[in-house]
Design a protein around this motif. Structure first.
Motif, PDB file in Angstrom:
ATOM      1  N   ALA A   1       0.820  -1.221   0.000  1.00 41.62           N
ATOM      2  CA  ALA A   1       0.000   0.000   0.000  1.00 41.62           C
ATOM      3  C   ALA A   1       0.851   1.268   0.000  1.00 41.62           C
ATOM      4  N   GLU A   2       2.066   1.163  -0.517  1.00 40.03           N
ATOM      5  CA  GLU A   2       2.916   2.344  -0.676  1.00 40.03           C
ATOM      6  C   GLU A   2       2.556   3.011  -2.006  1.00 40.03           C
ATOM      7  N   VAL A   3       2.628   4.303  -2.042  1.00 40.75           N
ATOM      8  CA  VAL A   3       2.306   5.045  -3.253  1.00 40.75           C
ATOM      9  C   VAL A   3       3.596   5.580  -3.862  1.00 40.75           C
ATOM     10  N   VAL A   4       3.792   5.313  -5.146  1.00 41.14           N
ATOM     11  CA  VAL A   4       4.928   5.870  -5.880  1.00 41.14           C
ATOM     12  C   VAL A   4       4.348   6.787  -6.937  1.00 41.14           C
ATOM     13  N   LEU A   5       4.657   8.054  -6.857  1.00 42.92           N
ATOM     14  CA  LEU A   5       4.154   9.041  -7.811  1.00 42.92           C
ATOM     15  C   LEU A   5       5.313   9.498  -8.674  1.00 42.92           C
ATOM     16  N   CYS A   6       5.204   9.243  -9.964  1.00 44.16           N
ATOM     17  CA  CYS A   6       6.253   9.631 -10.893  1.00 44.16           C
ATOM     18  C   CYS A   6       5.865  10.960 -11.526  1.00 44.16           C
ATOM     19  N   VAL A   7       6.687  11.960 -11.355  1.00 42.35           N
ATOM     20  CA  VAL A   7       6.398  13.278 -11.918  1.00 42.35           C
ATOM     21  C   VAL A   7       7.506  13.750 -12.839  1.00 42.35           C
ATOM     22  N   ASP A   8       8.301  12.818 -13.354  1.00 42.32           N
ATOM     23  CA  ASP A   8       9.435  13.210 -14.175  1.00 42.32           C
ATOM     24  C   ASP A   8       9.027  13.929 -15.446  1.00 42.32           C
ATOM     25  N   GLU A   9       7.803  13.713 -15.921  1.00 44.96           N
ATOM     26  CA  GLU A   9       7.363  14.387 -17.137  1.00 44.96           C
ATOM     27  C   GLU A   9       6.254  15.387 -16.861  1.00 44.96           C
ATOM     28  N   LYS A  10       6.006  15.714 -15.591  1.00 43.87           N
ATOM     29  CA  LYS A  10       4.969  16.658 -15.230  1.00 43.87           C
ATOM     30  C   LYS A  10       5.556  17.688 -14.253  1.00 43.87           C
ATOM     31  N   PRO A  11       6.376  18.590 -14.740  1.00 41.02           N
ATOM     32  CA  PRO A  11       7.076  19.499 -13.846  1.00 41.02           C
ATOM     33  C   PRO A  11       6.197  20.527 -13.151  1.00 41.02           C
ATOM     34  N   ASN A  12       4.939  20.680 -13.571  1.00 40.14           N
ATOM     35  CA  ASN A  12       4.110  21.708 -12.952  1.00 40.14           C
ATOM     36  C   ASN A  12       3.163  21.141 -11.901  1.00 40.14           C
ATOM     37  N   ILE A  13       3.362  19.913 -11.425  1.00 42.47           N
ATOM     38  CA  ILE A  13       2.558  19.367 -10.337  1.00 42.47           C
ATOM     39  C   ILE A  13       3.138  19.846  -9.018  1.00 42.47           C
ATOM     40  N   GLN A  14       2.260  20.322  -8.146  1.00 41.61           N
ATOM     41  CA  GLN A  14       2.701  20.814  -6.854  1.00 41.61           C
ATOM     42  C   GLN A  14       1.863  20.171  -5.759  1.00 41.61           C
ATOM     43  N   VAL A  15       2.489  19.869  -4.630  1.00 39.01           N
ATOM     44  CA  VAL A  15       1.755  19.393  -3.471  1.00 39.01           C
ATOM     45  C   VAL A  15       1.213  20.629  -2.764  1.00 39.01           C
ATOM     46  N   LEU A  16      -0.110  20.730  -2.683  1.00 41.01           N
ATOM     47  CA  LEU A  16      -0.717  21.895  -2.065  1.00 41.01           C
ATOM     48  C   LEU A  16      -1.041  21.673  -0.591  1.00 41.01           C
ATOM     49  N   GLU A  17      -1.408  20.450  -0.239  1.00 44.56           N
ATOM     50  CA  GLU A  17      -1.691  20.154   1.157  1.00 44.56           C
ATOM     51  C   GLU A  17      -1.569  18.657   1.384  1.00 44.56           C
ATOM     52  N   ARG A  18      -1.338  18.285   2.627  1.00 44.89           N
ATOM     53  CA  ARG A  18      -1.250  16.869   2.980  1.00 44.89           C
ATOM     54  C   ARG A  18      -2.623  16.363   3.387  1.00 44.89           C
ATOM     55  N   ARG A  19      -2.906  15.100   3.047  1.00 47.31           N
ATOM     56  CA  ARG A  19      -4.159  14.474   3.466  1.00 47.31           C
ATOM     57  C   ARG A  19      -4.101  14.075   4.937  1.00 47.31           C
ATOM     58  N   CYS A  20      -2.933  13.728   5.415  1.00 46.79           N
ATOM     59  CA  CYS A  20      -2.782  13.312   6.802  1.00 46.79           C
ATOM     60  C   CYS A  20      -1.449  13.822   7.321  1.00 46.79           C
ATOM     61  N   ARG A  21      -1.273  13.712   8.623  1.00 47.03           N
ATOM     62  CA  ARG A  21      -0.033  14.187   9.223  1.00 47.03           C
ATOM     63  C   ARG A  21       1.118  13.249   8.878  1.00 47.03           C
ATOM     64  N   PRO A  22       2.303  13.765   8.638  1.00 45.10           N
ATOM     65  CA  PRO A  22       3.445  12.905   8.339  1.00 45.10           C
ATOM     66  C   PRO A  22       3.755  11.979   9.506  1.00 45.10           C
ATOM     67  N   ARG A  23       4.068  10.740   9.186  1.00 45.87           N
ATOM     68  CA  ARG A  23       4.449   9.754  10.194  1.00 45.87           C
ATOM     69  C   ARG A  23       5.715   9.062   9.743  1.00 45.87           C
TER      70      ARG A  23
END
Length: 108
Positions: free
Chosen positions: A73-95
């Motif tokens: 259930a780990e998520v791998v997000l590849c953004v190598d070809e999408k340079p304009n994606i930004q993380v705007l907010e977290r869904r949950c607190r970092p652990r």
């Protein structure tokens, strides 16, 4: 080959079985597209120094382990070809484990 003519492009397309265009068709296609191959050189021809090898190894590890990570259930997000994606907010607190983030595509 560093320089391509419309005739050589048409010939290679025919030889590789990609298509059977005439050189004038290749010229028409190139004239009506927004290709800028002179700007893509930098991403496609990296200097294979030790720094590059380390960074490439980390990225390739993710690709190699994609199925195992998905099973955990780990998520791998590849953004190598999408340079304009930004993380705007977290869904949950970092652990200790990775936390899914909300990403949106915006124009820069």
């Amino acid at each position: 080959m560093t320089q391509w003519s419309t005739r050589s492009l048409a010939r290679v397309a025919r030889e590789r079985g990609i298509a059977h265009p005439s050189h004038s068709t290749v010229e028409f296609i190139l004239k009506h597209t927004e290709l800028q191959p002179h700007r893509s050189r930098y991403g496609k021809t990296p200097t294979p120094d030790e720094n590059f090898r380390q960074k490439a190894a980390a990225v390739l590890w993710c690709y190699e382990q994609a199925q195992a990570l998905a099973q955990r259930a780990e998520v791998v997000l590849c953004v190598d070809e999408k340079p304009n994606i930004q993380v705007l907010e977290r869904r949950c607190r970092p652990r200790a484990t990775s936390c899914a983030a909300t990403a949106t595509s915006g124009s820069s």
